[in-house]
Design an enzyme around this catalytic site. Structure first.
Site, short mmCIF file in Angstrom:
data_model
loop_
_atom_site.label_atom_id
_atom_site.label_comp_id
_atom_site.label_asym_id
_atom_site.label_seq_id
_atom_site.Cartn_x
_atom_site.Cartn_y
_atom_site.Cartn_z
N CYS A 7 -11.18 13.53 31.24
CA CYS A 7 -11.27 12.69 30.04
C CYS A 7 -11.88 13.45 28.87
CB CYS A 7 -12.10 11.44 30.34
SG CYS A 7 -11.79 10.08 29.17
N ASP A 130 -19.58 3.63 35.27
CA ASP A 130 -20.21 4.75 34.59
C ASP A 130 -21.71 4.47 34.51
OD1 ASP A 130 -20.60 7.08 33.19
OD2 ASP A 130 -19.33 6.53 31.49
#
Length: 215
Positions: A7, A130
């Protein structure tokens, strides 16, 4: 197989390198507050070029608090495969995007075990977990205690993020058994620029677990 998402890509060079190294998903951040932010036309050109050479890879747009229309239009303009929502988006928005044919990765910032309760309100395509940071919605390079997931029941397959590196991703997979792993800062030489050696090391570490077992 554990899927791999790289990412925070900002250049065609890095996107092509990650795809060639074996990444399954590439992430492009459309959050202006991120040092890894890209514009719509920038992302569109990268995605188009990557698809011409790497048909297997899936491209994901990362959004923070954008209206449904903005997410939908950006996904379509850039020919993305999915939207990753990293803000306080409501469950109804997730369901509506999916109803419109856009797979949704809904991200949650894990502050403590109790924060996992909110996940049950959503029905995304994938759940991304996360680490919590008060000043940033993601890309912090921090991990949360994976043991918190031992009792968690998630409504969709897990994409694990937060502080993953080539050095610890194997341990994470063995402990959590996620559908996939997501890395950004853990394979960077600078914000938004990937270190090719670390990307390859990360992917190799993931594949090694699959080869030799994750027990």
């Amino acid at each position: 197989m554990t899927h791999i998402k790289i990412c925070g890509l900002t250049t065609l060079e890095d996107a092509a390198m990650a795809a060639a190294a074996g990444a399954d998903l590439l992430g492009f951040v459309f959050y202006p507050g991120s040092p890894r932010a890209v514009g719509v036309e920038q992302a569109r050109s990268i995605v188009q070029a990557v698809r011409e050479k790497f048909a297997h890879v899936r491209c994901v747009g990362v959004f923070v608090g954008e209206p449904l229309e903005v997410v939908r239009d950006t996904v379509r303009r850039c020919n993305l495969d999915a939207a990753q929502l990293h803000g306080d988006e409501r469950p109804e928005m997730v369901s509506e995007l999916i109803a419109q044919g856009i797979p949704v990765i809904k991200a949650f910032r894990v502050r403590d075990p109790a924060s996992l309760a909110a996940v049950a309100l959503y029905r995304p395509t994938l759940v991304l977990l996360d680490a919590y940071a008060p000043d940033r919605p993601g890309g912090t390079g921090r991990a949360f205690p994976w043991r918190w997931l031992s009792e968690a029941t998630l409504p969709a397959p897990l994409l694990l993020a937060g502080g993953l590196t080539p050095e610890n991703v194997g341990q994470a997979i063995r402990q959590v058994h996620p559908w996939g792993v997501d890395v950004s800062s853990g394979v960077e030489c600078a914000p938004g620029r990937k270190d090719a050696a670390r990307v390859r090391q990360f992917i190799s570490a993931v594949r090694e677990v699959a080869q030799y077992g994750n027990g």
